[in-house]
Structure formats: structure tokens, C-alpha cells
Motif scaffolding. Structure first.
Motif, PDB file in Angstrom:
ATOM      1  N   ALA A 166       0.828  -1.202   0.000  1.00 47.30           N
ATOM      2  CA  ALA A 166       0.000   0.000   0.000  1.00 47.30           C
ATOM      3  C   ALA A 166       0.864   1.255   0.000  1.00 47.30           C
ATOM      4  N   LEU A 167       0.218   2.372  -0.266  1.00 43.11           N
ATOM      5  CA  LEU A 167       0.823   3.696  -0.188  1.00 43.11           C
ATOM      6  C   LEU A 167       0.275   4.397   1.044  1.00 43.11           C
ATOM      7  N   VAL A 168       1.154   4.936   1.872  1.00 42.75           N
ATOM      8  CA  VAL A 168       0.713   5.680   3.049  1.00 42.75           C
ATOM      9  C   VAL A 168       0.082   6.991   2.595  1.00 42.75           C
ATOM     10  N   ASP A 169      -1.154   7.246   3.020  1.00 49.61           N
ATOM     11  CA  ASP A 169      -1.885   8.449   2.622  1.00 49.61           C
ATOM     12  C   ASP A 169      -1.849   9.515   3.730  1.00 49.61           C
ATOM     13  N   LYS A 170      -2.078   9.074   4.963  1.00 52.89           N
ATOM     14  CA  LYS A 170      -2.024   9.978   6.121  1.00 52.89           C
ATOM     15  C   LYS A 170      -1.412   9.233   7.294  1.00 52.89           C
ATOM     16  N   VAL A 171      -0.803   9.963   8.219  1.00 48.59           N
ATOM     17  CA  VAL A 171      -0.212   9.341   9.410  1.00 48.59           C
ATOM     18  C   VAL A 171      -0.769   9.998  10.665  1.00 48.59           C
ATOM     19  N   GLY A 172      -0.865   9.202  11.749  1.00 46.97           N
ATOM     20  CA  GLY A 172      -1.305   9.715  13.032  1.00 46.97           C
ATOM     21  C   GLY A 172      -0.243  10.589  13.688  1.00 46.97           C
ATOM     22  N   SER A 173      -0.646  11.301  14.721  1.00 43.99           N
ATOM     23  CA  SER A 173       0.230  12.298  15.349  1.00 43.99           C
ATOM     24  C   SER A 173       1.476  11.703  15.987  1.00 43.99           C
ATOM     25  N   ASN A 174       1.429  10.422  16.390  1.00 44.96           N
ATOM     26  CA  ASN A 174       2.590   9.798  17.034  1.00 44.96           C
ATOM     27  C   ASN A 174       3.514   9.072  16.059  1.00 44.96           C
ATOM     28  N   LYS A 204       5.763   8.395   6.489  1.00 46.65           N
ATOM     29  CA  LYS A 204       5.209   9.674   6.041  1.00 46.65           C
ATOM     30  C   LYS A 204       4.336   9.427   4.820  1.00 46.65           C
ATOM     31  N   PRO A 205       3.431  10.340   4.503  1.00 42.08           N
ATOM     32  CA  PRO A 205       2.618  10.181   3.297  1.00 42.08           C
ATOM     33  C   PRO A 205       3.495   9.994   2.061  1.00 42.08           C
ATOM     34  N   GLY A 206       3.107   9.025   1.229  1.00 46.31           N
ATOM     35  CA  GLY A 206       3.873   8.718   0.035  1.00 46.31           C
ATOM     36  C   GLY A 206       4.782   7.518   0.179  1.00 46.31           C
ATOM     37  N   ASP A 207       4.974   7.023   1.408  1.00 49.48           N
ATOM     38  CA  ASP A 207       5.816   5.846   1.603  1.00 49.48           C
ATOM     39  C   ASP A 207       5.132   4.594   1.069  1.00 49.48           C
ATOM     40  N   LYS A 208       5.946   3.701   0.521  1.00 43.76           N
ATOM     41  CA  LYS A 208       5.484   2.407   0.013  1.00 43.76           C
ATOM     42  C   LYS A 208       5.688   1.375   1.117  1.00 43.76           C
ATOM     43  N   VAL A 209       4.637   0.620   1.474  1.00 44.77           N
ATOM     44  CA  VAL A 209       4.724  -0.281   2.622  1.00 44.77           C
ATOM     45  C   VAL A 209       4.128  -1.647   2.331  1.00 44.77           C
ATOM     46  N   ALA A 210       4.616  -2.637   3.081  1.00 43.37           N
ATOM     47  CA  ALA A 210       3.981  -3.958   3.157  1.00 43.37           C
ATOM     48  C   ALA A 210       3.261  -4.023   4.487  1.00 43.37           C
ATOM     49  N   ILE A 211       2.095  -4.647   4.497  1.00 41.41           N
ATOM     50  CA  ILE A 211       1.245  -4.653   5.687  1.00 41.41           C
ATOM     51  C   ILE A 211       1.271  -6.019   6.357  1.00 41.41           C
ATOM     52  N   ASP A 244       3.007   0.518  13.413  1.00 43.22           N
ATOM     53  CA  ASP A 244       4.144  -0.365  13.693  1.00 43.22           C
ATOM     54  C   ASP A 244       4.025  -1.714  12.978  1.00 43.22           C
ATOM     55  N   PHE A 245       2.889  -1.968  12.343  1.00 36.98           N
ATOM     56  CA  PHE A 245       2.738  -3.176  11.544  1.00 36.98           C
ATOM     57  C   PHE A 245       2.697  -2.842  10.053  1.00 36.98           C
ATOM     58  N   CYS A 246       3.226  -1.663   9.715  1.00 44.65           N
ATOM     59  CA  CYS A 246       3.435  -1.263   8.323  1.00 44.65           C
ATOM     60  C   CYS A 246       4.947  -1.146   8.114  1.00 44.65           C
ATOM     61  N   PHE A 247       5.477  -1.872   7.128  1.00 45.67           N
ATOM     62  CA  PHE A 247       6.920  -1.950   6.926  1.00 45.67           C
ATOM     63  C   PHE A 247       7.291  -1.288   5.613  1.00 45.67           C
ATOM     64  N   PRO A 259      10.905  -7.942   8.466  1.00 52.33           N
ATOM     65  CA  PRO A 259      12.206  -7.355   8.092  1.00 52.33           C
ATOM     66  C   PRO A 259      13.088  -8.332   7.315  1.00 52.33           C
ATOM     67  N   MET A 260      13.134  -9.599   7.724  1.00 55.75           N
ATOM     68  CA  MET A 260      13.936 -10.591   7.010  1.00 55.75           C
ATOM     69  C   MET A 260      13.384 -10.821   5.605  1.00 55.75           C
ATOM     70  N   ALA A 261      12.068 -10.946   5.484  1.00 58.62           N
ATOM     71  CA  ALA A 261      11.456 -11.177   4.169  1.00 58.62           C
ATOM     72  C   ALA A 261      11.768 -10.028   3.221  1.00 58.62           C
ATOM     73  N   ILE A 262      11.665  -8.803   3.715  1.00 62.53           N
ATOM     74  CA  ILE A 262      11.955  -7.632   2.886  1.00 62.53           C
ATOM     75  C   ILE A 262      13.442  -7.593   2.516  1.00 62.53           C
ATOM     76  N   TYR A 263      14.298  -7.949   3.458  1.00 63.53           N
ATOM     77  CA  TYR A 263      15.741  -8.008   3.184  1.00 63.53           C
ATOM     78  C   TYR A 263      16.052  -8.998   2.061  1.00 63.53           C
ATOM     79  N   LEU A 264      15.414 -10.160   2.090  1.00 65.60           N
ATOM     80  CA  LEU A 264      15.646 -11.165   1.051  1.00 65.60           C
ATOM     81  C   LEU A 264      15.255 -10.637  -0.325  1.00 65.60           C
ATOM     82  N   LEU A 265      14.191  -9.835  -0.374  1.00 67.57           N
ATOM     83  CA  LEU A 265      13.769  -9.242  -1.644  1.00 67.57           C
ATOM     84  C   LEU A 265      14.706  -8.113  -2.065  1.00 67.57           C
ATOM     85  N   GLU A 266      15.063  -7.264  -1.126  1.00 71.66           N
ATOM     86  CA  GLU A 266      15.911  -6.104  -1.429  1.00 71.66           C
ATOM     87  C   GLU A 266      17.274  -6.534  -1.969  1.00 71.66           C
ATOM     88  N   THR A 267      17.843  -7.586  -1.399  1.00 72.77           N
ATOM     89  CA  THR A 267      19.184  -8.026  -1.777  1.00 72.77           C
ATOM     90  C   THR A 267      19.200  -8.978  -2.962  1.00 72.77           C
TER      91      THR A 267
END
Length: 366
Positions: A72-80, A85-92, A138-141, A315-323
């Protein structure tokens, strides 16, 4: 809630799948993000909900938005929220543990009683096959630039495979059998190779999937004919692929087996094909009860290991893809727009459909 366009795929009961408009949350918690779904993979669990109205002990009782394999694409973020940030690409990561119980505090949040009830896309908790949704930050990577949205949607099943590999403590040079060359089998193949397996043997009933498995790095493949299926014959083929049937004191089977079908016959193959002192990981979900040769496993000290989703594996799954240690691109066989979701689901149940990972793309503006 607002009723701007939020087209969603909703299951009402067995066989009743509909595209409907659903409300978008207008209030965002301080630790949440509002996301726009890009890609969502169809999982075997989704098919079970649609075809049977349940999966294992999870039963559809109320209308439910499906979808738990999401980028997904982050559209808005909560105050904490500071790390996104908006525009970030994430895995859920779709499960939502309480963070307070004994299981959560000891790191096994996949066994949190609340998490078992609160998995997005499972009964009583809406999923993400929709235009927009909210989720704990915290569950968006965050995904690296070189990892695509399509790959990001496959982080969830890859994380299951990473967890399975960790559960069996797979080490460099071990031999592996993967029963089933569907999505989870392919993920286990990729994760096992990335962790140093010396040889991976794949079984399946579909030659197309086995061909893709070869492309993904499988060393040997075994095509199973359901009409003539024999546990003994398949086990013999596995041992022949290893190069030793054990009669002269050598290795009589594989070190590790990942059973990814949930099928009773395949479970028997998994146990009998595993060498003395080896391990069988039960990754696929099937009936709540199956007949299995447990005495044989006990006398040969074959460990039967359960695998429940994942924990701390994104984090490990994303690392395997990134590398580039894992390449999942060959698995994406079909893509559909959200408006074509019903066609996508029908594709999954076509006989000899040559489909492995079917993705539904929910927004086309990014």
C-alpha cells in the motif's frame, strides 16, 4: 465515516462474493496510518472462505472484506507516527496482537488470543481488498525503492516461509522436500534456498507449477498423478532424488520437509520421506484432523513442527527481496483490477488454470 469511493470485495456467506462500497474511516488514531491499497494477493484461505464459508476453525458469519496479502501507499499518518510519512510504500502485516498478554510479551505474538481473532481478512475483522484502510503504523513496513508493490504484496506469504525455516532451524547444506508447489510451497523453496539448502525437491500435481519451481531454483521435481497416487511410490522417488535409499546405511530421506498442501496423503509422504532425526514443518492448512503415521515418526525421531503465520519475520522477508536473495517475480502469473475481482477468484478455481500468484490491483493512480 465518509462514503467517497471505497470499492471493496465483500463475502457475505459461502459462495456469495460481492463488490460493494464501504465507508472510509475519517478518524485516524495517533498510532495509525491511512493507506491506499496497491496490490493484494489472493490466498488459498480466501478461496476457502468463498467456496466453503470457513477455513479450519475460522467461520464466516458476517459480511467480511477479504484480503490480507497487501502492499500500500501511506496516505495519512497519526500524530505519534514518526517512521512513516505520506507517500511511503509499505507492506502490511495483517495480524493485530494485543501487545499485553504473556505470548506478546515473550515475543510469540502470533499466538496472542486477540491476534488469533484479529487477523485482517479473517472472520470478524475486515481485510484490505479495498481502496483505503487504516492500520497500526508499527505493523506497516517500509519497502526499499528496488522492491515493487507487486513484490510487497507477497511479503506476507514469504514471511510465513521465513518463519517456517526458522522453526526447523534449517542450516547450510541440508536437503529439503517441499510438498506442494502452490504459493506457499514456492515461498518455502525460495526461503530454503536463501538459507543455504543444498538440494530442494518439489512435488505437485501440476506440471506448469513444477516448471516454475525449476525456474525458482528447485533441483528436482516430482509430478504426482492423482489417479495412480501411491504414498510409497512418491517416497521412493524422493529417496531416489536424494541419491540413496538408506539400505547401505546412508541417508534414507531428506533432512527437512515443508508440507504445504494440508492434504492427508501428502502429509504421509512428508513423514515417510524425512530421514531419521529430521523435521517436518506443517505449513499448509487442511482438515482439523488427519490420519498420520505418528508412531513411525516417533520411532525414527522425526520432529513434527507446527507453523502458525509468522512473528518478527517481515524485516527478514523484505531483506531477502531487497538483496535479490529471493526473486518472487516469476510467481505473479495474473493481475486484475479491483473491479475484476470476481473474475480473479474464478480464475483461481479453474482446473489446470496455470495460476500461482494472482494479484488484484486496487488503485491505479500510483
Amino acid at each position: 465515516m465518509t462514503k467517497e469511493d471505497n470499492l471493496s470485495l465483500v463475502i457475505h456467506k459461502k459462495g456469495d462474493l460481492r463488490l460493494e462500497q464501504t465507508p472510509i474511516p475519517t478518524e485516524l488514531g495517533p498510532d495509525e496510518v491511512l493507506c491506499k491499497t496497491h496490490s493484494c494477493g489472493i490466498c488459498g484461505t480466501d478461496i476457502h472462505y468463498w467456496m466453503h464459508g470457513y477455513m479450519s476453525s475460522f467461520v464466516v458469519t458476517d459480511p467480511l472484506i477479504l484480503g490480507h496479502e497487501v502492499s500500500a501507499l501511506v496516505d495519512k499518518v497519526g500524530s505519534n507516527v514518526k517512521h512513516l510519512k505520506p507517500g511511503d510504500k509499505v507492506a502490511i502485516e495483517p495480524s493485530l496482537p494485543c501487545r499485553m498478554c504473556h505470548n506478546c510479551k515473550t515475543g510469540m505474538y502470533n499466538h496472542c488470543p486477540l491476534s488469533n481473532k484479529q487477523v485482517k481478512g479473517s472472520p470478524n475483522f475486515h481485510g484490505m481488498l479495498t481502496r483505503k484502510f487504516t492500520h497500526p503504523a508499527d505493523f506497516c513496513f517500509k519497502l526499499p525503492d528496488n522492491v515493487t508493490y507487486e513484490e510487497g504484496a507477497m511479503v506476507e506469504p514469504l514471511a510465513v516461509a521465513v518463519h517456517a525455516v526458522r522453526r526447523v532451524n534449517l542450516t547450510l547444506g541440508q536437503t529439503v522436500l517441499v510438498c506442494g508447489a502452490g504459493t506457499m510451497g514456492m515461498m518455502c523453496l525460495a526461503a530454503a534456498k536463501a538459507h543455504g539448502a543444498s538440494k530442494v525437491i518439489m512435488t505437485d500435481i501440476n506440471q506448469f507449477r513444477l516448471n516454475v519451481a525449476k525456474e525458482m531454483g528447485a533441483d528436482e521435481t516430482i509430478l504426482i498423478n492423482l489417479k495412480t497416487f501411491s504414498v510409497e511410490d512418491v517416497v521412493a522417488q524422493v529417496k531416489q532424488s536424494i541419491g540413496n535409499n538408506g539400505e547401505d546405511g546412508g541417508q534414507g530421506g531428506v533432512d527437512i520437509t515443508f508440507e504445504c498442501t494440508g492434504n492427508e496423503g501428502s502429509t504421509k509422504v512428508a513423514i515417510y520421506s524425512t530421514n531419521n532425526g529430521g523435521k517436518v514443518a506443517l505449513v499448509g492448512l487442511g482438515p482439523l484432523e488427519v490420519k498420520a503415521p505418528l508412531v513411525n515418526a516417533s520411532l525414527r525421531e522425526v520432529d513434527i513442527i507446527g507453523v502458525c503465520r509468522f512473528r518478527n519475520c517481515y524485516p527478514m522477508a523484505i531483506y531477502l527481496l531487497e538483496t535479490g536473495k529471493v526473486n518472487l517475480k516469476p510467481l505473479v502469473t495474473h493481475k486484475y483490477r479491483l473491479e475484476q475481482s470476481l473474475d480473479a477468484f474464478k480464475k483461481m478455481i479453474e482446473p489446470d488454470n496455470n495460476a500461482i500468484k494472482v494479484l488484484i490491483q486496487c488503485n491505479q493512480d500510483f
